[in-house]
Write an enzyme that holds these catalytic residues in place. Structure first.
Site, PDB file in Angstrom:
ATOM      1  N   GLU A 196       0.876  -1.174   0.000  1.00  0.00           N
ATOM      2  CA  GLU A 196       0.000   0.000   0.000  1.00  0.00           C
ATOM      3  C   GLU A 196       0.906   1.214   0.000  1.00  0.00           C
ATOM      4  O   GLU A 196       1.706   1.388   0.911  1.00  0.00           O
ATOM      5  CB  GLU A 196      -0.936  -0.056   1.207  1.00  0.00           C
ATOM      6  CG  GLU A 196      -1.804  -1.317   1.112  1.00  0.00           C
ATOM      7  CD  GLU A 196      -2.703  -1.532   2.302  1.00  0.00           C
ATOM      8  OE1 GLU A 196      -3.240  -0.554   2.801  1.00  0.00           O
ATOM      9  OE2 GLU A 196      -2.844  -2.698   2.722  1.00  0.00           O
ATOM     10  N   CYS A 240      -1.866   9.447   3.481  1.00  0.00           N
ATOM     11  CA  CYS A 240      -1.782   9.049   2.076  1.00  0.00           C
ATOM     12  C   CYS A 240      -3.028   9.505   1.342  1.00  0.00           C
ATOM     13  O   CYS A 240      -3.016   9.712   0.145  1.00  0.00           O
ATOM     14  CB  CYS A 240      -1.623   7.540   1.978  1.00  0.00           C
ATOM     15  SG  CYS A 240      -2.902   6.666   2.863  1.00  0.00           S
TER      16      CYS A 240
HETATM   17  P1  NAD Z   1       8.633   4.816   3.835  1.00  0.00           P
HETATM   18  O1  NAD Z   1       8.437   4.143   2.544  1.00  0.00           O
HETATM   19  O2  NAD Z   1       9.765   5.740   3.972  1.00  0.00           O
HETATM   20  O3  NAD Z   1       8.785   3.726   4.985  1.00  0.00           O
HETATM   21  C1  NAD Z   1       7.809   2.728   5.223  1.00  0.00           C
HETATM   22  C2  NAD Z   1       8.447   1.557   5.948  1.00  0.00           C
HETATM   23  O4  NAD Z   1       9.393   0.942   5.066  1.00  0.00           O
HETATM   24  C3  NAD Z   1       9.233   1.949   7.198  1.00  0.00           C
HETATM   25  O5  NAD Z   1       9.046   0.986   8.197  1.00  0.00           O
HETATM   26  C4  NAD Z   1      10.662   1.946   6.697  1.00  0.00           C
HETATM   27  O6  NAD Z   1      11.606   1.746   7.712  1.00  0.00           O
HETATM   28  C5  NAD Z   1      10.636   0.773   5.746  1.00  0.00           C
HETATM   29  N1  NAD Z   1      11.701   0.752   4.743  1.00  0.00           N
HETATM   30  C6  NAD Z   1      12.408   1.796   4.239  1.00  0.00           C
HETATM   31  N2  NAD Z   1      13.289   1.366   3.326  1.00  0.00           N
HETATM   32  C7  NAD Z   1      13.149   0.020   3.236  1.00  0.00           C
HETATM   33  C8  NAD Z   1      13.759  -0.990   2.459  1.00  0.00           C
HETATM   34  N3  NAD Z   1      14.708  -0.691   1.581  1.00  0.00           N
HETATM   35  N4  NAD Z   1      13.363  -2.264   2.626  1.00  0.00           N
HETATM   36  C9  NAD Z   1      12.393  -2.583   3.498  1.00  0.00           C
HETATM   37  N5  NAD Z   1      11.769  -1.669   4.284  1.00  0.00           N
HETATM   38  C10 NAD Z   1      12.131  -0.372   4.141  1.00  0.00           C
HETATM   39  O7  NAD Z   1       7.242   5.568   4.180  1.00  0.00           O
HETATM   40  P2  NAD Z   1       6.891   6.456   5.435  1.00  0.00           P
HETATM   41  O8  NAD Z   1       7.583   7.776   5.331  1.00  0.00           O
HETATM   42  O9  NAD Z   1       7.035   5.683   6.689  1.00  0.00           O
HETATM   43  O10 NAD Z   1       5.320   6.658   5.233  1.00  0.00           O
HETATM   44  C11 NAD Z   1       4.794   7.624   4.371  1.00  0.00           C
HETATM   45  C12 NAD Z   1       4.391   7.002   3.043  1.00  0.00           C
HETATM   46  O11 NAD Z   1       3.445   5.974   3.273  1.00  0.00           O
HETATM   47  C13 NAD Z   1       3.702   7.974   2.121  1.00  0.00           C
HETATM   48  O12 NAD Z   1       4.164   7.773   0.816  1.00  0.00           O
HETATM   49  C14 NAD Z   1       2.239   7.605   2.235  1.00  0.00           C
HETATM   50  O13 NAD Z   1       1.463   7.964   1.118  1.00  0.00           O
HETATM   51  C15 NAD Z   1       2.327   6.133   2.413  1.00  0.00           C
HETATM   52  N6  NAD Z   1       1.132   5.570   3.052  1.00  0.00           N
HETATM   53  C16 NAD Z   1       0.290   4.822   2.274  1.00  0.00           C
HETATM   54  C17 NAD Z   1      -0.869   4.311   2.833  1.00  0.00           C
HETATM   55  C18 NAD Z   1      -1.825   3.479   2.017  1.00  0.00           C
HETATM   56  O14 NAD Z   1      -2.705   2.867   2.588  1.00  0.00           O
HETATM   57  N7  NAD Z   1      -1.694   3.426   0.710  1.00  0.00           N
HETATM   58  C19 NAD Z   1      -1.160   4.542   4.179  1.00  0.00           C
HETATM   59  C20 NAD Z   1      -0.269   5.290   4.936  1.00  0.00           C
HETATM   60  C21 NAD Z   1       0.876   5.796   4.360  1.00  0.00           C
END
Ligand code: NAD
Length: 546
Positions: free
Chosen positions: A300, A334
């Site tokens: 997501e 999001c």
């Molecule tokens: P992010 O992608 O920076 O991080 C999300 C998670 O992924 C964190 O736990 C992070 O530590 C982990 N991560 C980072 N790099 C990784 C890698 N290389 N391998 C595995 N895991 C890794 O996102 P964020 O800043 O935590 O959240 C904001 C984002 O989430 C925004 O883009 C927002 O739109 C999205 N979001 C989407 C939804 C949805 O339902 N579609 C809901 C909430 C947030």
């Protein structure tokens, strides 16, 4: 067979009440205000505590630490966490595999009861969890309450959904056979949540996994590990057996990506940015030596969500809907509206009204319940300010356009509205994830729909119009996973608005919907021959050729 230490189940004669959404807390009531202030005081007394990695029930410490801080006062440590790295992956996988052998055979009813028990524990202490969300990620009271309520909703909803799935039947019984369809667990899942709904999304993906009989390696966001550690405490209190959820705070590239790549990781439940989601998708697709299945990814991802405002709408409602969708939790949802697409004939009036409305947003410490709060981190603060600079060359600043400095050095940015933005401008297409709204003029309803669909995302969208014809066209042509008419585009409710987007917003999964748990299971069809088949039946099954 594993057993779980649960509160006595409801007697069979007492049916579990039908699912309903958790009601919101009314903080204008003095009693609720007092309870929230008391909870903040309790949490204050626990700030800076150290939390452990928990693998197979064993508590571990590391030399390197992750310190989560209050975005409103970055000098204030909220929790000190261990930093899981590649060396912990094998242990976590081993503990998870060991637990899977028994947890996968625990009756669904018991697994669901565990979720219900956790939900009731959260309900009992809901103000305390709100307070943790306020200090760790900067949610005002209402936003924190919505996150806690959604957490309870996911637990209650997925518990009932698992029971429903357990009753699944094949569409027909083939003559002479007993046919069964069972949804069995997948195995070990990596659960990788974002920081912005650090309770609801983290707990939701974990609960969906375990209620289906899977086991989990949970890697919370480095920006919000404390609330996840509190959830882990709840799971232990509710009697979850060791190893079913292994709590491993760590950096994404250092730990998360290693878990994704592990040959025994069966599925990855991820919510976060497009860039990381795509990287996980690619990594998971590469078969590792010894891997005997195709990994499943439930991703997501981001959004660039639009609200279309037509001339035939209720303007007051549209202005309010755009303002709260854009600036609720400082645009860090999001689902947040980051593009208002406004009909030419009301464009100037709408801009004046929106400017007036946004100017009323008061920014300050969310612990004091200001509507506008800080963005999550220095990184997010710099990113949003950089986009505001880009936006200044792409449009006209109506509100904000700058940071707000406080003595505590909080990451505050004034709610920013930039009008006269072209549909293809960078601030119109790229996810900023902060309090920045682009206003775009549309020449016609066709034009408005074309602009709404011109991003690579497809998460949420709304339209304000009193024309049934336009709403019907939007139903067909506005390509988003969550579409709203004459209401804001944020605030999806579990069960009512199954949530998840199209295109680069994810793998089209729908959290809080009737199909979600299927993603955490695999279906097994079992046919048992009963009695003797007639020659005609034998011939028929032979002809079916399966
Ligand atoms: P992010 O992608 O920076 O991080 C999300 C998670 O992924 C964190 O736990 C992070 O530590 C982990 N991560 C980072 N790099 C990784 C890698 N290389 N391998 C595995 N895991 C890794 O996102 P964020 O800043 O935590 O959240 C904001 C984002 O989430 C925004 O883009 C927002 O739109 C999205 N979001 C989407 C939804 C949805 O339902 N579609 C809901 C909430 C947030």
């Amino acid at each position: 067979m594993a057993t779980v230490n649960l509160a006595p189940p409801l007697p069979a004669s007492v049916p579990r009440p039908a699912y309903t959404n958790e009601p919101f807390v009314d903080f204008s009531q003095p009693e609720n205000k007092r309870r929230m202030q008391d909870a903040l005081a309790v949490v204050q007394s626990q700030l800076g505590r150290e939390y452990d990695i928990i693998i197979g029930g064993k508590h571990l410490k590391t030399k390197e630490k992750i310190v989560s801080v209050n975005p409103a006062r970055p000098a204030q440590a909220i929790g000190v966490h261990q930093r899981a790295s590649a060396e912990h992956v094998e242990d976590a996988m081993h503990a998870a595999q060991t637990a899977f052998a028994s947890w996968s055979r625990v009756p669904v009813k018991q697994r669901a009861e565990l979720l219900f028990r956790v939900a009731s524990l959260i309900r009992e202490r809901s103000f305390e969890f709100c307070a943790w969300l306020t200090v760790e990620v900067g949610k005002n009271w209402g936003e924190a309450d919505a996150d806690v309520g959604e957490t309870i909703d996911f637990l209650e909803f997925y518990g009932r959904e698992a029971l429903r799935l357990d009753e699944a039947k094949t569409p027909i019984q083939f003559p002479g056979e007993r046919n069964q369809l069972r949804y069995i667990p997948l195995g070990v899942g990596a659960v990788i949540p974002p920081w912005n709904f650090p309770f609801a999304i983290m707990a939701g993906m974990t609960a969906a996994s375990i209620v289906c009989g899977n086991v989990v390696i949970l890697k919370p966001s480095v920006d919000a590990p404390t609330i996840a550690a509190k959830f882990m405490e709840l799971l232990e209190e509710a009697g979850l057996p060791d190893g079913v959820v292994n709590f491993c705070p760590g950096e994404g590239p250092e730990f998360g990506s290693e878990v994704v790549a592990h040959p025994q990781t069966r599925f990855i439940a991820f919510t976060g940015s497009k860039a990381v989601g795509l990287e996980i998708h690619e990594r998971a697709a590469k078969t590792q030596p010894g891997q005997i299945f195709i990994k499943r990814t439930i991703l997501e991802m981001g959004g660039k969500d639009s609200i279309i405002v037509e001339a035939d709408c209720d303007l007051d409602a549209a202005v309010e809907g755009v303002a709260v969708s854009a600036f609720g939790f400082n645009g860090q949802k999001c689902s947040a509206c980051s593009r208002a697409i406004v009909a030419e004939s009301i464009y100037d009036l709408f801009c004046d009204r929106l400017q007036e409305r946004v100017a009323k947003i008061k920014t300050g410490d969310p612990a004091e319940n200001f509507y506008g709060g800080p963005v999550i981190s220095d990184k997010a603060y710099r990113k949003a300010l950089a986009y505001i600079e880009i936006g200044k060359s792409e449009g006209t600043v109506l509100n904000g356009g700058h940071a707000i400095e406080t003595p505590e050095g909080g990451f505050y940015i004034a709610p920013t509205v930039i009008a006269d933005v072209a549909p293809t401008a960078r601030i119109a297409l790229e996810e900023i994830f902060g309090p920045v709204l682009a206003v775009i003029k549309s020449q016609s309803f066709d034009d408005a729909l074309a602009i709404a669909n011109n991003t690579e995302y497809g998460l949420t969208g709304a339209i304000y119009s009193n024309s049934r014809e336009k709403l019907d066209r939007a139903r067909e042509e506005f390509h988003v996973g969550n579409l709203y008419f004459n209401r804001k585009c944020t605030g999806a409710m579990v069960g009512a608005h199954p949530f998840g987007g199209f295109n680069m917003s994810g793998t089209d999964s729908k959290a809080g919907g009737p199909d979600y748990l299927l993603l955490f299971t695999q279906a097994k069809s079992i046919a048992e021959k009963i009695g003797h088949s007639t020659p005609a039946q034998e011939k028929q099954s032979e002809q079916m050729g399966m």
